[in-house]
Enzyme design. Structure first.
Site, short mmCIF file in Angstrom:
data_model
loop_
_atom_site.label_atom_id
_atom_site.label_comp_id
_atom_site.label_asym_id
_atom_site.label_seq_id
_atom_site.Cartn_x
_atom_site.Cartn_y
_atom_site.Cartn_z
N GLU A 41 37.31 40.90 40.43
CA GLU A 41 38.09 40.02 39.57
C GLU A 41 37.49 39.98 38.17
O GLU A 41 36.27 39.91 37.99
CB GLU A 41 38.12 38.60 40.14
CG GLU A 41 38.94 37.63 39.31
CD GLU A 41 38.93 36.22 39.87
OE1 GLU A 41 39.76 35.42 39.41
OE2 GLU A 41 38.11 35.95 40.76
N GLU B 131 38.21 27.78 47.01
CA GLU B 131 39.06 28.82 46.41
C GLU B 131 38.15 29.64 45.52
O GLU B 131 37.61 29.14 44.54
CB GLU B 131 40.20 28.20 45.61
CG GLU B 131 41.12 29.22 44.98
CD GLU B 131 42.07 28.59 43.98
OE1 GLU B 131 42.25 29.18 42.89
OE2 GLU B 131 42.63 27.52 44.27
N CYS C 16 43.67 31.60 38.21
CA CYS C 16 43.24 32.20 39.47
C CYS C 16 44.31 33.11 40.05
O CYS C 16 44.02 33.93 40.92
CB CYS C 16 42.85 31.12 40.47
SG CYS C 16 44.14 29.90 40.74
#
Length: 490
Positions: A357, A233, A270
């Site tokens: 991100e 991930e 996340c």
């Protein structure tokens, strides 16, 4: 060691760990559902019993709040027990029996029986932002043990003391409940993590963390003489699209909800919403700016993560086509929640730069002019863990966005916020790359056990030589599919 190395250097300590795991693997694979369920419940009970010591330790190392960590520990022990129930029910094995049939439509059919079996020694890389739920005894460890795999956990440097304390409980619980030696071990160190992925006895690895770190390990796993599955991930900006209808009817609610979700856990989830698309001139922007300004910051997990957060914002500050709407870009011990602004045309021109991100309390507001432009942005997105639509039930813009976003994200939300991932049967926590390295799997929920299993079909094998899940007497009392018909557990 370069990223192209395909063989691990000599490491006697790791070799001993992996030898023990390899020896334990067939014992775990042959264990019964009640045995595995007992191991999982023993771990959960041990952690619950020591919560008063573990939570303060986690607070000191992670800087997360007490209430958050108490809830996370509850989640951790809940998912251990949920996997215990999953193992006992047995449906996860998907046992399927096709008896021999001489009149089968394409010609005589042999006796075929299919079931899932554990892969073997599994590496679990702990995450920084969930010191309980995605760490030593977190969901990956629970799923691997439930599947019947020995677990080698690579501790995260952000909470080493807590990792050792939890590992002590896991080892003691497994030993007391009869699990074989080698079923679980904790290792630490960056180089050890790389060596672990390359070790010939390892059969599968899971990772939750940065795109850079995860991609490096993913490439190592693929570079081995015998490549192994690597379930990483890696990263997600979790876009939120607000339709004009929603902005006109629920503007204040949306602004408040967004600010709360964006700053939850100091923006270190996340699933943090990192990009918010709103219709231009809908009156929502001032409400969003006010809500972000009213938010409070907090200590980040550690100095390295805090510095990385500020580094990720520097390119935004240098751009003429991006404006700081709320917050303070100055580097500080406690970052101020920040909101940057741009428009959809700029985002479409520079998607790689603007869809990065930012792991912390910051987000990018993007103004769009038409529903078609919002859809164009949705089509431009890379893979995401989540994508959200704030809309209305009878709004055609909602349906159009949901249809596109289902191709881009593992979980599509409607009128909610992506932070907070329920541990349940239908959960999907994954998505197309770069959100994860394997979009058809999940790292949360009972379906995450599939990452540690592989299917095997047995053709015309005598009943006595079959695994219990496929024997005619069904000694484990599993639900099975027999000759195309579902047969419930008996």
């Amino acid at each position: 060691m370069s990223e192209t190395t395909t063989e691990a250097p000599a490491n006697t300590e790791l070799d001993a760990v992996m030898a023990a795991a390899a020896e334990a693997a067939p014992v775990l694979a042959a264990s019964t559902p009640p045995q595995r369920a007992a191991w999982l419940r023993a771990i959960a009970d041990a952690l619950d019993a020591d919560a008063d010591a573990l939570v303060p330790l986690a607070m000191r190392e992670s800087h997360l709040l007490e209430q958050r960590l108490k809830g996370e520990l509850v989640r951790t022990t809940f998912q251990l027990r949920l996997f215990a129930e999953t193992v006992e029910r047995g449906a996860y094995l998907r046992a399927t029996i096709d008896h021999a049939d001489p009149s089968w439509g394409m010609g005589p059919r042999p006796d075929l029986r299919r079931v899932l079996r554990p892969l073997g020694p599994a590496a679990v890389f702990s995450a920084s932002n969930f010191p309980f739920a995605f760490s030593v005894a977190g969901g990956d460890t629970a799923a691997a043990i439930a599947a019947g795999c020995p677990v080698i956990v690579k501790a995260h440097s952000a909470h080493i003391e807590l990792s050792h304390a939890v590992a002590d409980h896991v080892r003691a619980a497994l030993e007391a409940s009869g699990a074989p030696e080698g079923a679980f071990v904790l290792v630490e160190g960056r180089q050890v993590g790389r060596d672990l992925v390359l070790h010939p006895e390892l059969t599968v690895a899971t990772f939750t963390g940065s795109l850079t770190g995860g991609r490096a390990l993913f490439d190592l796993a693929a570079s081995r003489p015998t490549p192994i599955p690597f379930y990483g991930e890696l990263g997600s900006v979790n876009p939120v699209f607000v339709t004009a209808a929603a902005a006109s009817t629920r503007g204040q609610e949306i602004a408040t909800g967004f600010a709360a979700s964006m700053t939850l856990g100091v923006g270190q989830f996340c699933t943090k919403p990192g990009v918010l698309l709103v219709p231009r001139d809908a009156g929502l922007e001032p409400l969003l700016v006010e809500a972000v300004r009213a938010s409070t910051g907090g200590d980040m997990l550690d100095a390295k993560i805090r510095d990385g957060f500020f580094d990720s914002l520097d390119p935004l500050a240098d751009r003429d086509d991006v404006v700081l709407l709320a917050g303070d870009p100055a580097r500080a011990e406690v970052p101020t929640p920040s909101l940057y602004g741009t428009d959809a045309a700029t985002l479409l021109a520079y998607p790689d730069e603007l869809l990065e991100e930012h792991f912390g309390p910051a987000a990018l507001l993007v103004r769009y002019d038409t529903p078609e432009q919002a859809l164009q942005v949705a089509h431009t997105l890379e893979g995401q863990l989540t994508a959200t639509v704030q809309g209305t039930d009878d709004d055609p813009d909602t349906a159009a966005l949901v249809a596109v976003l289902a191709d881009k994200a593992g979980r599509v939300l409607y009128n909610g916020w992506p932070t907070g991932v329920s541990v349940t049967y239908a959960q999907q926590h994954g998505g197309p790359y770069p959100a994860t390295t394997a979009p058809h799997f999940t790292s949360v929920g009972t379906a995450s056990i599939d990452r540690f299993l592989r299917p095997v079909a047995y053709q015309d094998v005598p009943d006595a030589a079959l695994p219990p899940a496929l024997q005619d007497a069904n000694p484990w009392h599993l639900p099975r599919t027999v000759d195309g018909e579902y047969v419930p557990a008996q």
